[in-house]
Scaffold this active site. Structure first.
Site, PDB file in Angstrom:
ATOM      1  N   ASP A 111       0.847  -1.185   0.000  1.00  8.03           N
ATOM      2  CA  ASP A 111       0.000   0.000   0.000  1.00  8.03           C
ATOM      3  C   ASP A 111       0.887   1.241   0.000  1.00  8.03           C
ATOM      4  O   ASP A 111       1.907   1.309   0.680  1.00  8.03           O
ATOM      5  CB  ASP A 111      -0.909   0.000   1.242  1.00  8.03           C
ATOM      6  CG  ASP A 111      -2.061   0.983   1.106  1.00  8.03           C
ATOM      7  OD1 ASP A 111      -3.211   0.519   0.953  1.00  8.03           O
ATOM      8  OD2 ASP A 111      -1.806   2.210   1.145  1.00  8.03           O
ATOM      9  N   ILE A 112       0.502   2.228  -0.769  1.00  6.54           N
ATOM     10  CA  ILE A 112       1.290   3.455  -0.926  1.00  6.54           C
ATOM     11  C   ILE A 112       1.279   4.297   0.359  1.00  6.54           C
ATOM     12  O   ILE A 112       2.175   5.119   0.580  1.00  6.54           O
ATOM     13  CB  ILE A 112       0.758   4.276  -2.137  1.00  6.54           C
ATOM     14  CG1 ILE A 112       1.834   5.157  -2.721  1.00  6.54           C
ATOM     15  CG2 ILE A 112      -0.485   5.057  -1.785  1.00  6.54           C
ATOM     16  CD1 ILE A 112       1.492   5.695  -4.096  1.00  6.54           C
ATOM     17  N   ASN A 126     -12.744  -3.386   2.469  1.00  8.92           N
ATOM     18  CA  ASN A 126     -13.772  -2.349   2.556  1.00  8.92           C
ATOM     19  C   ASN A 126     -14.703  -2.520   1.367  1.00  8.92           C
ATOM     20  O   ASN A 126     -14.240  -2.712   0.234  1.00  8.92           O
ATOM     21  CB  ASN A 126     -13.122  -0.966   2.535  1.00  8.92           C
ATOM     22  CG  ASN A 126     -12.274  -0.719   3.767  1.00  8.92           C
ATOM     23  OD1 ASN A 126     -12.663  -1.096   4.867  1.00  8.92           O
ATOM     24  ND2 ASN A 126     -11.126  -0.103   3.594  1.00  8.92           N
ATOM     25  N   GLY A 169     -16.356   2.286   3.394  1.00  7.76           N
ATOM     26  CA  GLY A 169     -15.190   3.165   3.248  1.00  7.76           C
ATOM     27  C   GLY A 169     -14.284   2.793   2.094  1.00  7.76           C
ATOM     28  O   GLY A 169     -13.104   3.123   2.089  1.00  7.76           O
ATOM     29  N   GLN A 170     -14.830   2.106   1.091  1.00 12.04           N
ATOM     30  CA  GLN A 170     -14.011   1.713  -0.058  1.00 12.04           C
ATOM     31  C   GLN A 170     -13.719   2.908  -0.941  1.00 12.04           C
ATOM     32  O   GLN A 170     -14.635   3.610  -1.376  1.00 12.04           O
ATOM     33  CB  GLN A 170     -14.736   0.626  -0.869  1.00 12.04           C
ATOM     34  CG  GLN A 170     -13.915   0.119  -2.044  1.00 12.04           C
ATOM     35  CD  GLN A 170     -14.604  -1.012  -2.801  1.00 12.04           C
ATOM     36  OE1 GLN A 170     -15.719  -1.413  -2.463  1.00 12.04           O
ATOM     37  NE2 GLN A 170     -13.937  -1.520  -3.824  1.00 12.04           N
ATOM     38  N   HIS A 203     -10.113  -5.334  -3.318  1.00 13.93           N
ATOM     39  CA  HIS A 203      -8.774  -5.543  -2.750  1.00 13.93           C
ATOM     40  C   HIS A 203      -8.901  -5.931  -1.294  1.00 13.93           C
ATOM     41  O   HIS A 203      -9.777  -5.446  -0.587  1.00 13.93           O
ATOM     42  CB  HIS A 203      -7.910  -4.291  -2.895  1.00 13.93           C
ATOM     43  CG  HIS A 203      -8.559  -3.021  -2.417  1.00 13.93           C
ATOM     44  ND1 HIS A 203      -9.502  -2.350  -3.175  1.00 13.93           N
ATOM     45  CD2 HIS A 203      -8.417  -2.316  -1.275  1.00 13.93           C
ATOM     46  CE1 HIS A 203      -9.909  -1.281  -2.510  1.00 13.93           C
ATOM     47  NE2 HIS A 203      -9.265  -1.234  -1.343  1.00 13.93           N
ATOM     48  N   HIS A 249      -6.770  -5.729   2.201  1.00 12.47           N
ATOM     49  CA  HIS A 249      -5.627  -5.174   2.905  1.00 12.47           C
ATOM     50  C   HIS A 249      -5.098  -6.274   3.820  1.00 12.47           C
ATOM     51  O   HIS A 249      -5.878  -6.942   4.516  1.00 12.47           O
ATOM     52  CB  HIS A 249      -6.063  -4.004   3.805  1.00 12.47           C
ATOM     53  CG  HIS A 249      -6.649  -2.840   3.083  1.00 12.47           C
ATOM     54  ND1 HIS A 249      -5.939  -1.685   2.830  1.00 12.47           N
ATOM     55  CD2 HIS A 249      -7.892  -2.633   2.576  1.00 12.47           C
ATOM     56  CE1 HIS A 249      -6.722  -0.820   2.202  1.00 12.47           C
ATOM     57  NE2 HIS A 249      -7.922  -1.363   2.034  1.00 12.47           N
TER      58      HIS A 249
HETATM   59  P1  AMP Z   1      -9.809   1.351   0.287  1.00 12.42           P
HETATM   60  O1  AMP Z   1     -10.149   2.542   1.128  1.00 12.42           O
HETATM   61  O2  AMP Z   1     -10.090   0.053   0.967  1.00 12.42           O
HETATM   62  O3  AMP Z   1     -10.411   1.445  -1.094  1.00 12.42           O
HETATM   63  O4  AMP Z   1      -8.233   1.358   0.146  1.00 12.42           O
HETATM   64  C1  AMP Z   1      -7.547   1.876  -0.945  1.00 12.42           C
HETATM   65  C2  AMP Z   1      -6.090   1.778  -0.609  1.00 12.42           C
HETATM   66  O5  AMP Z   1      -5.341   1.911  -1.781  1.00 12.42           O
HETATM   67  C3  AMP Z   1      -5.590   2.844   0.370  1.00 12.42           C
HETATM   68  O6  AMP Z   1      -5.037   2.204   1.526  1.00 12.42           O
HETATM   69  C4  AMP Z   1      -4.520   3.589  -0.442  1.00 12.42           C
HETATM   70  O7  AMP Z   1      -3.427   3.993   0.340  1.00 12.42           O
HETATM   71  C5  AMP Z   1      -4.142   2.557  -1.482  1.00 12.42           C
HETATM   72  N1  AMP Z   1      -3.591   3.085  -2.725  1.00 12.42           N
HETATM   73  C6  AMP Z   1      -4.094   4.078  -3.491  1.00 12.42           C
HETATM   74  N2  AMP Z   1      -3.323   4.265  -4.576  1.00 12.42           N
HETATM   75  C7  AMP Z   1      -2.319   3.359  -4.501  1.00 12.42           C
HETATM   76  C8  AMP Z   1      -1.197   3.040  -5.327  1.00 12.42           C
HETATM   77  N3  AMP Z   1      -0.950   3.710  -6.462  1.00 12.42           N
HETATM   78  N4  AMP Z   1      -0.366   2.044  -4.928  1.00 12.42           N
HETATM   79  C9  AMP Z   1      -0.604   1.380  -3.782  1.00 12.42           C
HETATM   80  N5  AMP Z   1      -1.637   1.623  -2.969  1.00 12.42           N
HETATM   81  C10 AMP Z   1      -2.484   2.602  -3.319  1.00 12.42           C
END
Ligand code: AMP
Length: 121
Positions: A33-34, A94, A100-101, A107, A109
């Protein structure tokens, strides 16, 4: 709801945006995760175009479902956070607005490497 081909994970899957890859096979891609929320914060995504877990359960094949679940376990072992290689982790998806998606591609986590803490805040 239609799958958004331009969501960030779709772009990562197409190789248009880089990611810090952990593992990949025919069914899943895993990357860090970024914006990590724990010492270890990995993401596991199916390669198929599924918006969220409900969409996946409704429309994915048995092989895709098995592939995603086994992929989570494979990545947890690689990161040494599975219960047999480490001290455990939290897998979290999520789903939709109230869930909260933010990214509309399913995906999971994987949080670990330290005590993850309270389940819901
Ligand atoms: P969600 O809120 O469950 O949709 O989580 C989305 C997740 O994607 C968040 O934890 C972000 O930090 C992560 N995210 C967004 N863009 C990127 C990216 N380019 N590379 C890796 N993780 C990302």
């Amino acid at each position: 709801m239609k799958y958004d081909e331009n969501n960030i994970f779709a772009k990562i899957l197409r190789g248009e945006i880089p990611c810090k890859k952990i593992y990949e096979n025919d069914y899943i891609l895993s990357f860090y995760d970024i914006n990590p929320q724990k010492k270890i914060h990995a993401l596991v995504i199916p390669k198929g175009k599924y918006i969220n877990l409900d969409d996946f359960i409704t429309n994915a094949s048995s092989n895709e479902m098995t592939g995603l679940l086994k992929g989570i376990n494979t990545v947890a072992k690689m990161l040494k956070i599975s219960v047999d290689t480490g001290k455990g982790y939290r897998a979290l998806a999520n789903i939709g607005e109230d869930g909260g998606q933010e990214v509309p591609h399913l995906h999971f986590h994987l949080f670990g490497g330290e005590t993850v803490g309270k389940m819901v805040s």
